[in-house]
Write an enzyme that holds these catalytic residues in place. Structure first.
Site, PDB file in Angstrom:
ATOM      1  CE  LYS A 162      19.151  -4.513 -41.550  1.00 46.74           C
ATOM      2  NZ  LYS A 162      20.100  -5.576 -41.901  1.00 46.74           N
ATOM      3  CG  ASP A 191      20.010  -8.826 -40.568  1.00 50.78           C
ATOM      4  OD1 ASP A 191      20.988  -9.332 -39.986  1.00 50.78           O
ATOM      5  OD2 ASP A 191      20.088  -8.277 -41.694  1.00 50.78           O
ATOM      6  CD  GLU A 217      19.459 -11.466 -42.788  1.00 46.17           C
ATOM      7  OE1 GLU A 217      18.287 -11.709 -43.147  1.00 46.17           O
ATOM      8  OE2 GLU A 217      20.111 -10.508 -43.249  1.00 46.17           O
ATOM      9  CG  ASP A 242      22.791 -10.934 -45.376  1.00 49.12           C
ATOM     10  OD1 ASP A 242      23.071 -11.135 -46.564  1.00 49.12           O
ATOM     11  OD2 ASP A 242      22.455  -9.807 -44.952  1.00 49.12           O
ATOM     12  CE  LYS A 266      21.107  -8.985 -48.135  1.00 48.72           C
ATOM     13  NZ  LYS A 266      21.861  -8.214 -47.137  1.00 48.72           N
TER      14      LYS A 266
HETATM   15  C1  MUC Z   1      20.905  -6.757 -44.473  1.00 49.22           C
HETATM   16  O1  MUC Z   1      20.197  -7.731 -44.650  1.00 49.22           O
HETATM   17  O2  MUC Z   1      21.905  -6.894 -43.779  1.00 49.22           O
HETATM   18  C2  MUC Z   1      22.451  -3.980 -44.565  1.00 49.22           C
HETATM   19  C3  MUC Z   1      23.707  -4.052 -45.048  1.00 49.22           C
HETATM   20  C4  MUC Z   1      23.666  -4.788 -46.229  1.00 49.22           C
HETATM   21  O3  MUC Z   1      24.587  -5.108 -46.967  1.00 49.22           O
HETATM   22  O4  MUC Z   1      22.408  -5.178 -46.478  1.00 49.22           O
HETATM   23  C5  MUC Z   1      21.559  -4.578 -45.529  1.00 49.22           C
HETATM   24  C6  MUC Z   1      20.489  -5.449 -45.066  1.00 49.22           C
HETATM   25 MG    MG Z   2      21.329  -9.042 -43.299  1.00 49.20          MG
END
Ligand code: MUC
Ligand code: MG
Length: 376
Positions: A162, A191, A217, A242, A266
Site C-alpha cells: 500500500k 497500490d 494499481e 481498481d 473484486k
Molecule cells: C485495495 O485494493 O484498494 C482498500 C480499500 C478497498 O476497497 O479495498 C482495499 C484494497
Molecule cells: Mg486497490
C-alpha cells in the site's frame, strides 16, 4: 425454486492488525452477512464489506438497500432466472457491494440446489489459487519483518504494498527495502489508492525503475483523465484500475479511454455474474486481470477463490486472498488454510460459505447478543 427471504445481518469482528492505506483504515470488520432462503429451504450466503471512504456504502446503507429495496423485488423470483435478478439489481445504480453479495448468495443457492461446486459451474478451470498478501502502511523495516513472516509461515511470495503516502520517499523506501529483503523472486506491486497525482506517480515509477515491480494499481484519481492517460502511455509497467472500474461499463470505459491497461476484479463489489462479464471483456481486449481484495473476511475470501479458480484468465496471476489473517476471528465454519502459498477451491456444493452459527450469534449487532467471546 423461488426466493422466499433475503436477510442482511450486520456484524462486527475486530482486527488484530489494523490495515491503513491512502484512502482509509480498517480497525473492525463491520460487515453485513447476506442470506437468501428459498421456498424449499436452501440457504445461500455471502459477505458484504462496506468501504465508505471508497464507494460511499456503509454497513447501515447495505442493510437498508438489501432488505428494504432489493428484497421486496427479489422475493418470489425463480433462482435460475438470473437475468431477472440482474435486472432488479441493475435498476439501481451504485451500491455495488450490496449487489455483489446478493449475486454471490444466489450462486451459492444454485450450486447447492444442483449439488455442484460453484467454481465448476462458473468454469472449473483449476482447483486452487496462488495468494498475494496486501501490506498496509508501516515503517519499511516492520513491513519487511511482516512480509518475511507471511512468506515463511504460509509460503506466500507475492506482495501488494500500500502506497500513496507523503512524502513519496516513504513509499519508495518501503518498496526498496522489501525488494532487497525478499529477493528477486518475490513478486511485488504497489497500490496507491489515488494518493498521488499523475506526476507524483511518474516520479515514483522513475525512482523504482530498478525494482522489477509488476504493476501499479490506482496511482491517482482516474477522473483526472488526461493525467491518468499520460501516465498509462509513459509507464513501463501496467497501470491497474481498481476503484475506478468497479462495474463492467466502467472497466470498458477505463480501458477504451486509456485510463488503465490492467484490471483488479473484486467479487465483493462485482458479484460473480458481473465479474465474469468483466473477465470475458478483458480477455477479448488482451488485458490481464487479477483477483483483488476488498479487505475480505474468510466468507468473502472463499468466494474470491471460487471465482478466481473458475477461469484461466483469473488464475494466471496471484490473487489477494490473505488479509483475513489480520482479523481476530471469522464466521466461516471451516477456516481457510493457506498452504504453499495457495488456497484450495472448495469441492462442496455451492460456494462453500457455511457459517458458524454460534459465532454469528456472538458477533451480530442487530440483536442483543451475549458479549462477544473470542473463539479459538
Ligand atoms: C485495495 O485494493 O484498494 C482498500 C480499500 C478497498 O476497497 O479495498 C482495499 C484494497
Ligand atoms: Mg486497490
Amino acid at each position: 425454486m423461488k426466493i422466499q427471504r433475503v436477510e442482511a445481518i450486520p456484524y462486527e469482528i475486530p482486527y488484530v492488525t489494523p490495515l491503513k492505506f491512502a484512502s482509509g483504515e480498517v480497525l473492525t470488520a463491520d460487515h453485513v452477512l447476506v442470506r437468501i432462503t428459498t421456498d424449499d429451504g436452501v440457504v445461500g450466503t455471502a459477505d458484504a464489506p462496506p468501504r465508505p471512504y471508497t464507494y460511499g456504502e456503509t454497513q447501515k446503507s447495505i442493510v437498508a438497500v438489501v432488505e428494504d429495496l432489493f428484497a421486496p423485488q427479489l422475493v418470489g423470483l425463480d433462482v435460475l432466472d438470473r437475468e431477472k435478478v440482474q435486472a432488479v439489481l441493475a435498476r439501481t445504480i451504485h451500491n455495488e457491494t450490496a449487489k455483489g453479495a446478493v449475486d454471490i448468495a444466489l450462486w451459492d443457492v444454485i450450486g447447492q440446489a444442483l449439488g455442484q461446486p460453484v467454481t465448476k459451474l462458473l468454469g472449473g478451470f483449476t482447483d486452487s489459487m496462488r495468494v498475494s498478501h496486501m501490506l498496509g502502511f508501516k515503517p519499511a523495516a516492520e513491513l519487511l519483518d511482516l512480509a518475511l513472516e507471511i512468506r515463511d509461515t504460509y509460503g506466500i511470495t507475492t506482495f501488494k504494498l500500500k502506497t500513496g503516502r507523503h512524502p513519496l520517499s516513504l513509499d519508495v523506501e518501503a518498496a526498496r527495502v522489501l525488494r532487497e529483503g525478499l529477493g528477486e523472486d518475490a513478486e511485488l506491486y504497489m497500490d496507491a489508492n489515488r494518493g498521488w497525482s499523475a506526476n507524483e506517480a511518474m516520479e515514483v515509477l522513475r525512482r523504482t525503475d530498478d525494482l522489477g515491480l509488476q504493476f501499479l494499481e490506482e496511482p491517482d484519481d482516474a477522473r483526472e483523465v488526461l493525467g491518468r492517460r499520460r501516465l498509462v502511455e509513459r509507464s513501463m509497467i501496467p497501470i491497474a484500475a481498481d476503484e475506478s472500474a468497479p462495474t463492467l461499463g466502467e472497466a470498458a470505459r477505463e480501458l477504451l479511454t486509456g485510463g488503465a491497461n490492467l484490471l483488479a476484479l473484486k467479487t465483493a463489489r462485482s458479484g460473480f455474474t458481473e465479474a465474469a462479464k468483466i473477465v470475458g471483456m478483458a480477455e477479448g481486449m488482451g488485458v490481464d486481470v487479477y483477483v483483488g481484495n476488498q479487505i475480505d473476511t474468510q466468507v468473502g475470501t472463499i468466494a474470491s477463490v471460487v471465482f478466481g479458480a473458475a477461469f484461466a484468465h483469473t488464475s494466471r496471476r496471484a490473487a489477494e486472498l490473505s488479509n483475513f489473517l489480520d482479523m481476530a476471528d471469522d464466521l466461516l465454519a471451516e477456516p481457510i488454510i493457506i498452504s504453499d502459498g495457495r488456497i484450495a477451491a472448495p469441492r462442496v456444493p455451492g460456494v462453500g460459505t457455511t457459517v458458524d452459527e454460534d459465532k454469528l450469534t456472538a458477533y451480530r449487532t442487530d440483536r442483543s447478543a451475549p458479549a462477544p467471546t473470542m473463539f479459538s
